[in-house]
Design a protein around this motif. Sequence first.
Motif, PDB file in Angstrom:
ATOM      1  N   UNK A 177       0.968  -1.199   0.208  1.00 29.24           N
ATOM      2  CA  UNK A 177      -0.010  -0.009   0.020  1.00 29.24           C
ATOM      3  C   UNK A 177       0.866   1.414  -0.236  1.00 29.24           C
ATOM      4  N   UNK A 178       0.566   2.161  -0.853  1.00 25.94           N
ATOM      5  CA  UNK A 178       0.966   3.246  -0.930  1.00 25.94           C
ATOM      6  C   UNK A 178       1.583   4.273   0.406  1.00 25.94           C
ATOM      7  N   UNK A 179       0.475   4.105   1.335  1.00 28.56           N
ATOM      8  CA  UNK A 179       0.615   4.838   2.553  1.00 28.56           C
ATOM      9  C   UNK A 179       1.862   4.588   3.496  1.00 28.56           C
ATOM     10  N   UNK A 180       2.154   3.016   3.195  1.00 25.77           N
ATOM     11  CA  UNK A 180       3.515   2.415   4.099  1.00 25.77           C
ATOM     12  C   UNK A 180       4.614   3.425   3.718  1.00 25.77           C
ATOM     13  N   UNK A 181       4.772   3.943   2.409  1.00 25.25           N
ATOM     14  CA  UNK A 181       5.920   4.813   2.272  1.00 25.25           C
ATOM     15  C   UNK A 181       5.808   5.956   2.525  1.00 25.25           C
ATOM     16  N   UNK A 182       4.657   6.599   2.987  1.00 20.48           N
ATOM     17  CA  UNK A 182       4.531   8.000   3.427  1.00 20.48           C
ATOM     18  C   UNK A 182       5.165   8.349   4.783  1.00 20.48           C
ATOM     19  N   UNK A 183       5.624   9.510   5.059  1.00 23.55           N
ATOM     20  CA  UNK A 183       6.168  10.157   6.194  1.00 23.55           C
ATOM     21  C   UNK A 183       4.873  10.600   6.914  1.00 23.55           C
ATOM     22  N   UNK A 184       4.130   9.995   7.538  1.00 31.86           N
ATOM     23  CA  UNK A 184       3.004  10.323   8.468  1.00 31.86           C
ATOM     24  C   UNK A 184       3.172  11.084   9.625  1.00 31.86           C
ATOM     25  N   UNK A 185       3.029  12.357   9.795  1.00 36.63           N
ATOM     26  CA  UNK A 185       3.124  12.988  11.309  1.00 36.63           C
ATOM     27  C   UNK A 185       2.109  12.792  12.101  1.00 36.63           C
ATOM     28  N   UNK A 186       2.665  12.321  13.179  1.00 42.36           N
ATOM     29  CA  UNK A 186       1.814  12.025  14.328  1.00 42.36           C
ATOM     30  C   UNK A 186       2.158  12.781  15.630  1.00 42.36           C
ATOM     31  N   UNK A 187       1.338  13.679  15.983  1.00 42.77           N
ATOM     32  CA  UNK A 187       1.862  14.643  17.224  1.00 42.77           C
ATOM     33  C   UNK A 187       1.767  13.448  18.467  1.00 42.77           C
ATOM     34  N   UNK A 188       2.530  14.119  19.351  1.00 45.49           N
ATOM     35  CA  UNK A 188       2.487  13.324  20.603  1.00 45.49           C
ATOM     36  C   UNK A 188       1.121  13.363  21.456  1.00 45.49           C
ATOM     37  N   UNK A 189       0.527  14.548  21.405  1.00 43.84           N
ATOM     38  CA  UNK A 189      -0.769  14.961  21.861  1.00 43.84           C
ATOM     39  C   UNK A 189      -1.928  13.813  21.422  1.00 43.84           C
ATOM     40  N   UNK A 190      -1.668  13.786  19.969  1.00 47.27           N
ATOM     41  CA  UNK A 190      -2.432  12.723  19.225  1.00 47.27           C
ATOM     42  C   UNK A 190      -2.280  11.276  19.730  1.00 47.27           C
ATOM     43  N   UNK A 191      -1.103  10.815  19.952  1.00 50.34           N
ATOM     44  CA  UNK A 191      -0.925   9.448  20.285  1.00 50.34           C
ATOM     45  C   UNK A 191      -1.235   9.278  21.638  1.00 50.34           C
ATOM     46  N   UNK A 192      -0.862  10.440  22.785  1.00 51.85           N
ATOM     47  CA  UNK A 192      -1.399  10.063  23.766  1.00 51.85           C
ATOM     48  C   UNK A 192      -3.063   9.881  23.981  1.00 51.85           C
ATOM     49  N   UNK A 193      -3.606  10.839  23.358  1.00 48.85           N
ATOM     50  CA  UNK A 193      -5.073  10.768  23.148  1.00 48.85           C
ATOM     51  C   UNK A 193      -5.682   9.544  22.707  1.00 48.85           C
ATOM     52  N   UNK A 246     -18.658  12.593   9.386  1.00 47.11           N
ATOM     53  CA  UNK A 246     -17.332  12.974   9.344  1.00 47.11           C
ATOM     54  C   UNK A 246     -16.793  13.957  10.208  1.00 47.11           C
ATOM     55  N   UNK A 247     -15.616  13.766  10.980  1.00 50.15           N
ATOM     56  CA  UNK A 247     -15.233  14.998  12.026  1.00 50.15           C
ATOM     57  C   UNK A 247     -13.864  15.383  11.419  1.00 50.15           C
ATOM     58  N   UNK A 248     -13.698  16.832  11.150  1.00 52.14           N
ATOM     59  CA  UNK A 248     -12.727  17.460  10.440  1.00 52.14           C
ATOM     60  C   UNK A 248     -11.287  17.275  11.184  1.00 52.14           C
ATOM     61  N   UNK A 249     -11.475  17.452  12.374  1.00 54.13           N
ATOM     62  CA  UNK A 249     -10.131  17.457  13.207  1.00 54.13           C
ATOM     63  C   UNK A 249     -10.052  16.135  14.031  1.00 54.13           C
ATOM     64  N   UNK A 250      -8.988  15.308  13.748  1.00 53.76           N
ATOM     65  CA  UNK A 250      -8.562  13.967  14.421  1.00 53.76           C
ATOM     66  C   UNK A 250      -8.415  14.106  15.972  1.00 53.76           C
ATOM     67  N   UNK A 251      -7.840  15.238  16.295  1.00 55.65           N
ATOM     68  CA  UNK A 251      -7.680  15.367  17.882  1.00 55.65           C
ATOM     69  C   UNK A 251      -8.678  15.730  18.630  1.00 55.65           C
ATOM     70  N   UNK A 252      -9.669  16.493  18.119  1.00 56.53           N
ATOM     71  CA  UNK A 252     -10.990  16.787  18.634  1.00 56.53           C
ATOM     72  C   UNK A 252     -11.764  15.570  18.842  1.00 56.53           C
ATOM     73  N   UNK A 253     -11.803  14.606  17.612  1.00 57.51           N
ATOM     74  CA  UNK A 253     -12.512  13.759  17.749  1.00 57.51           C
ATOM     75  C   UNK A 253     -12.070  12.629  18.874  1.00 57.51           C
ATOM     76  N   UNK A 254     -10.779  12.370  19.244  1.00 57.34           N
ATOM     77  CA  UNK A 254     -10.197  11.652  20.002  1.00 57.34           C
ATOM     78  C   UNK A 254     -10.661  12.276  21.239  1.00 57.34           C
TER      79      UNK A 254
END
Length: 341
Positions: A177-193, A246-254
């Motif tokens: 899958x193409x996304x496996x080669x993408x450098x996806x940025x995950x913020x610490x706050x998102x990961x903790x949430x 659909x929720x636009x902001x991932x952090x807000x949804x979490x």
Amino acid sequence: MADMRSIWKGDLSFGLVNVPVKVYSATESHDRKSYQVDSSDGTRIRYRRVREGTDKEVDYSDIANAYETDSGETVILTKDDLATLPSQKSPEISILEFVPAEQVDPIYFDKPYYLEPSSKSPKAYVLLARALEETDRLAIALFTLRNRTRIAALRVVDGVITLQTLLWPDEIRKPDFGFLDDDVEIRDQELKMAASLIESMAADFDPSEFEDTYQNELAKLIEAKAEGGEAFPESDEEKSEDEDSEVADLLAALRASVKDRGTASSDDESGDEDSEKKAPAKKAEKKAPAKKAATKTAAKKTTAKKTATTKSTAKKTGSSSSGSKSTAKKAPAKKSSRKAS
């Protein structure tokens, strides 16, 4: 066991020990049976094995399999030809090695079968079963079932040795899958949430808590159709939920999901002691989408403000009635505010 029919008999062998066993399918489908019909009048559809280009039907016993060689030549093999394969002549489940259970990824699991001892004394069978449990290992074995050589893992389920057929390595597709080669940025706050949400939904797995929703709805649809009614009329509320899914902001949804989980936990603690059992974590999560959770929280804040206003009004009236004072003190303004925060 009376209604179960063995599909294979042979010997389970490890070292110089042979354990006669019978093999039973460990699973069965609970899907409703159906057959194909012409939708215009319900006439049943039948399939026949016919020669290509003709209407002549061929008996099942006369049907063979055609294979292509590496050079593209067609070779026809009959059932008698396939029966000459050496692997077909071995009625044995041969254990090759014992491996740590965690080393076999579940993606290799195919179909489970129960093994029942078929000798007069089950001692060798029970000995192997207990040894597998004590060592926490899987027995890797080879055997032939329905004209195919199979690799399998033996493990113990409720005291019964269970043979789990495994897929061959070349049958497992590599994910490309193409996304496996993408450098996806995950913020610490998102990961903790996200981790916090996982922890709030943590539970012990109990398969009896889950239902096959499709089969339940299918049964309801069949009954409604038979009575000439409508099984699932769509409501206006369902339409609006679909539009706002659909929720636009991932952090807000979490954050909204975690907050809703926390509110549900507080309600459970103040309510029935058995509420935790009646409302498993996974089911509760499905019924409370993130967007709806935010609305629910806002509603609770509004309720808290109204309660606080009522309490303030009660004090200003200066009522000397002990019943009024008691009512004002019991107003759950602070408790509601704590839940909504």
